[in-house]
Design a protein around this motif. Structure first.
Motif, PDB file in Angstrom:
ATOM      1  N   UNK A 175      -7.776   7.423   0.594  1.00 16.00           N
ATOM      2  CA  UNK A 175      -7.366   8.255   1.855  1.00 16.00           C
ATOM      3  C   UNK A 175      -8.222   9.542   2.039  1.00 16.00           C
ATOM      4  N   UNK A 176      -9.112  10.009   0.900  1.00 17.92           N
ATOM      5  CA  UNK A 176      -9.776  11.161   0.757  1.00 17.92           C
ATOM      6  C   UNK A 176     -11.404  10.904   0.961  1.00 17.92           C
ATOM      7  N   UNK A 177     -11.499   9.489   0.635  1.00 18.26           N
ATOM      8  CA  UNK A 177     -13.030   9.011   0.362  1.00 18.26           C
ATOM      9  C   UNK A 177     -13.847   9.233   1.467  1.00 18.26           C
ATOM     10  N   UNK A 178     -13.328   9.569   2.814  1.00 21.58           N
ATOM     11  CA  UNK A 178     -14.340   9.725   4.125  1.00 21.58           C
ATOM     12  C   UNK A 178     -14.497  10.994   4.244  1.00 21.58           C
ATOM     13  N   UNK A 179     -13.893  11.907   3.490  1.00 23.23           N
ATOM     14  CA  UNK A 179     -13.872  13.456   3.921  1.00 23.23           C
ATOM     15  C   UNK A 179     -15.375  14.000   3.500  1.00 23.23           C
ATOM     16  N   UNK A 210       2.647  10.449   5.964  1.00 23.68           N
ATOM     17  CA  UNK A 210       3.524   9.501   5.572  1.00 23.68           C
ATOM     18  C   UNK A 210       3.911   9.343   3.980  1.00 23.68           C
ATOM     19  N   UNK A 211       3.494  10.652   3.404  1.00 24.60           N
ATOM     20  CA  UNK A 211       3.900  10.508   1.882  1.00 24.60           C
ATOM     21  C   UNK A 211       4.996  11.557   1.783  1.00 24.60           C
ATOM     22  N   UNK A 212       6.272  11.011   1.123  1.00 30.88           N
ATOM     23  CA  UNK A 212       7.318  11.672   1.020  1.00 30.88           C
ATOM     24  C   UNK A 212       7.551  12.246  -0.452  1.00 30.88           C
ATOM     25  N   UNK A 213       7.063  13.228  -0.775  1.00 32.67           N
ATOM     26  CA  UNK A 213       7.208  13.845  -1.978  1.00 32.67           C
ATOM     27  C   UNK A 213       8.510  14.001  -2.645  1.00 32.67           C
ATOM     28  N   UNK A 214       9.481  14.155  -1.831  1.00 33.08           N
ATOM     29  CA  UNK A 214      10.835  14.073  -2.503  1.00 33.08           C
ATOM     30  C   UNK A 214      11.052  12.794  -2.861  1.00 33.08           C
ATOM     31  N   UNK A 215      10.947  11.841  -2.272  1.00 33.80           N
ATOM     32  CA  UNK A 215      11.260  10.410  -2.314  1.00 33.80           C
ATOM     33  C   UNK A 215      10.747   9.971  -3.842  1.00 33.80           C
ATOM     34  N   UNK A 264       0.546  14.487 -14.491  1.00 38.05           N
ATOM     35  CA  UNK A 264      -0.913  14.533 -13.725  1.00 38.05           C
ATOM     36  C   UNK A 264      -0.903  13.709 -12.420  1.00 38.05           C
ATOM     37  N   UNK A 265      -0.202  12.379 -12.507  1.00 36.25           N
ATOM     38  CA  UNK A 265      -0.440  11.731 -11.351  1.00 36.25           C
ATOM     39  C   UNK A 265       0.449  12.271 -10.078  1.00 36.25           C
ATOM     40  N   UNK A 266       1.460  12.870 -10.463  1.00 35.35           N
ATOM     41  CA  UNK A 266       2.336  13.535  -9.535  1.00 35.35           C
ATOM     42  C   UNK A 266       1.280  14.817  -8.855  1.00 35.35           C
ATOM     43  N   UNK A 267       0.916  15.531  -9.759  1.00 41.12           N
ATOM     44  CA  UNK A 267       0.115  16.637  -9.245  1.00 41.12           C
ATOM     45  C   UNK A 267      -1.103  16.261  -8.344  1.00 41.12           C
ATOM     46  N   UNK A 268      -1.600  15.159  -8.726  1.00 42.13           N
ATOM     47  CA  UNK A 268      -2.798  14.604  -7.820  1.00 42.13           C
ATOM     48  C   UNK A 268      -2.320  14.312  -6.394  1.00 42.13           C
ATOM     49  N   UNK A 269      -1.085  13.754  -6.337  1.00 41.81           N
ATOM     50  CA  UNK A 269      -0.647  13.242  -5.005  1.00 41.81           C
ATOM     51  C   UNK A 269      -0.146  14.459  -4.206  1.00 41.81           C
ATOM     52  N   UNK A 270       0.723  15.454  -5.026  1.00 42.08           N
ATOM     53  CA  UNK A 270       1.238  16.518  -4.498  1.00 42.08           C
ATOM     54  C   UNK A 270      -0.028  17.596  -3.534  1.00 42.08           C
ATOM     55  N   UNK A 271      -1.180  17.526  -4.713  1.00 47.01           N
ATOM     56  CA  UNK A 271      -2.198  18.599  -4.222  1.00 47.01           C
ATOM     57  C   UNK A 271      -3.071  17.989  -3.243  1.00 47.01           C
ATOM     58  N   UNK A 272      -3.085  16.617  -2.904  1.00 49.19           N
ATOM     59  CA  UNK A 272      -3.775  15.886  -1.953  1.00 49.19           C
ATOM     60  C   UNK A 272      -3.051  16.198  -0.645  1.00 49.19           C
ATOM     61  N   UNK A 273      -1.796  15.796  -0.747  1.00 49.06           N
ATOM     62  CA  UNK A 273      -1.017  16.229   0.542  1.00 49.06           C
ATOM     63  C   UNK A 273      -0.934  17.728   1.180  1.00 49.06           C
ATOM     64  N   UNK A 274      -1.037  18.416  -0.023  1.00 48.45           N
ATOM     65  CA  UNK A 274      -1.006  20.119   0.312  1.00 48.45           C
ATOM     66  C   UNK A 274      -2.162  20.408   0.892  1.00 48.45           C
ATOM     67  N   UNK A 275      -3.340  19.849   0.604  1.00 51.60           N
ATOM     68  CA  UNK A 275      -4.811  20.104   1.046  1.00 51.60           C
ATOM     69  C   UNK A 275      -5.105  19.435   2.364  1.00 51.60           C
ATOM     70  N   UNK A 276      -4.466  18.275   2.458  1.00 54.43           N
ATOM     71  CA  UNK A 276      -4.861  17.465   3.876  1.00 54.43           C
ATOM     72  C   UNK A 276      -3.403  16.746   4.231  1.00 54.43           C
ATOM     73  N   UNK A 277      -2.737  17.694   4.863  1.00 52.32           N
ATOM     74  CA  UNK A 277      -1.253  17.091   5.203  1.00 52.32           C
ATOM     75  C   UNK A 277      -1.376  15.994   6.393  1.00 52.32           C
TER      76      UNK A 277
END
Length: 366
Positions: free
Chosen positions: A194-198, A327-332, A309-322
């Motif tokens: 998801x971030x590769x083209x930034x 479609x990423x539901x961190x609660x779920x 760490x994997x959750x930190x990666x996903x949470x940070x990516x969503x925080x930086x690039x909402x």
């Protein structure tokens, strides 16, 4: 001539018998050793490259590095901990999962081990960190104890996954360990796609505070790598940092010059301090209120010695690039993670608390 011939033949026969006897004795010794090893022990290679004979049946575990207690719990063996690093007694979610930690002995302070106290806990296996293993005095004490110990350390995603694999092997939980690592790699693949083209020039510049406001990440560290995977540009990587008691610090002047777009903190209360302190007010991240507390579950997400760490990666990516992670539901995902890997069902209130990162660790001294 004939007596000489008989004498020669007799000498040859005696030599053959002697050699055969030696061979049989040698093979018997090897066979006995192999049988003994196969029946009771396995060989595990630790972070230092040591080949350690570990009992196949481990009933009592000493986790003198807090991270290993998190992994042991994830592998379903948390109730076997009889000695722990004091930090494990401060993780409230972990204590709720494994109340027995309250009764476990604290047998080390940092790198120093109270060997008599450790011996009294009668562990079958001990986990220590690399800094302890590099202290000749501590190693001498451990060797005299004659209880197998494994050195655990990591400074990268690959090394962290290797540490999980190793602990899984030692406890006979390789399948669960590899399941965790598969999840870890799936998150990396999802985020990377998801971030590769930034473009690099458009990536969010991040300052990561580790426990203290000005403590941060050096190059070749786990947080430096996972922030990069999440699509962030870590402003402290490659910069001159002060090394104080094995921790890296930036000066406030450096941070003001870096002027990061976003600040991530992993210690409860530090975000409030940065947002309220007059010294930090000129930063764009403070002006725009983009100072975020990382979540905290079994451990601090994304901490140099944290498990999630994997959750930190996903949470940070969503925080930086909402927008890219709408479609990423961190609660779920978070609720499913603790259910699947820790067999622990989160209440809605506890889920919210974990994602806020607040009040998940008791203060030191309590």
């Amino acid at each position: 001539m004939r007596p000489k011939k008989y004498l020669f033949t007799l000498v040859i026969l005696l030599l053959l018998i002697a050699l055969t006897g030696c061979s049989l004795n040698s093979n018997a010794a090897i066979t006995n050793t192999t049988i003994s090893n196969d029946n009771s022990k396995i060989t595990v290679i630790d972070y230092m490259g040591r080949e350690v004979a570990v009992p196949k049946k481990v009933d009592r575990i000493a986790c003198l590095y807090a991270y290993t207690g998190h992994v042991v719990t994830m592998l379903g063996e948390g109730n076997k901990m009889v000695a722990v690093n004091n930090g494990l007694k401060r993780d409230t979610l972990l204590l709720d999962m494994i109340p027995a930690i309250n009764d476990a002995s604290v047998t080390n302070r940092g790198d120093k081990i109270n060997i008599e106290e450790l011996a009294n806990t009668k562990p079958d296996l001990i986990f220590i960190q690399a800094s302890t293993a590099k202290d000749e005095g501590e190693v001498r004490k451990l060797d005299e104890l004659k209880i197998p110990y494994l050195v655990v350390n990591f400074n990268s995603i690959k090394e962290q996954q290797q540490s999980i694999t190793m602990i899984g092997q030692a406890l006979g939980k390789s399948e669960k360990a590899e399941k965790f690592n598969r999840f870890y790699n799936e998150i990396i693949a999802e985020v990377s796609e998801k971030v590769k083209d930034i473009p690099v020039k458009d990536r969010v510049r991040v300052y990561h505070s580790v426990m203290e406001a000005t403590r941060t990440d050096p190059a070749d560290s786990l947080p430096a790598e996972w922030i990069k995977v999440a699509g962030g540009v870590n402003v402290s990587v490659g910069e001159n940092l002060r090394l104080i008691e094995k921790k890296y610090f930036a000066s406030l002047e450096q941070i003001l010059l870096w002027d990061p777009d976003v600040i991530l903190v992993n210690q409860d209360g530090v975000a409030d301090y940065i947002l309220e302190s007059s010294q930090w007010q000129t930063l764009k991240s403070v002006k725009t209120k983009k100072v975020y507390q990382l979540p905290n579950g079994v451990s601090r997400w994304g901490h140099p010695g944290g498990l999630e760490t994997p959750l930190a990666i996903l949470w940070t990516a969503k925080t930086l690039y909402p927008n890219k992670f709408a479609d990423t539901n961190m609660e779920e995902i978070t609720a499913k993670f603790y259910q699947e890997f820790f067999d622990y069902k989160l209440t809605p209130d506890l889920l919210e608390k974990i994602l806020s990162g607040k009040d998940m660790r008791t203060p030191k001294g309590n």
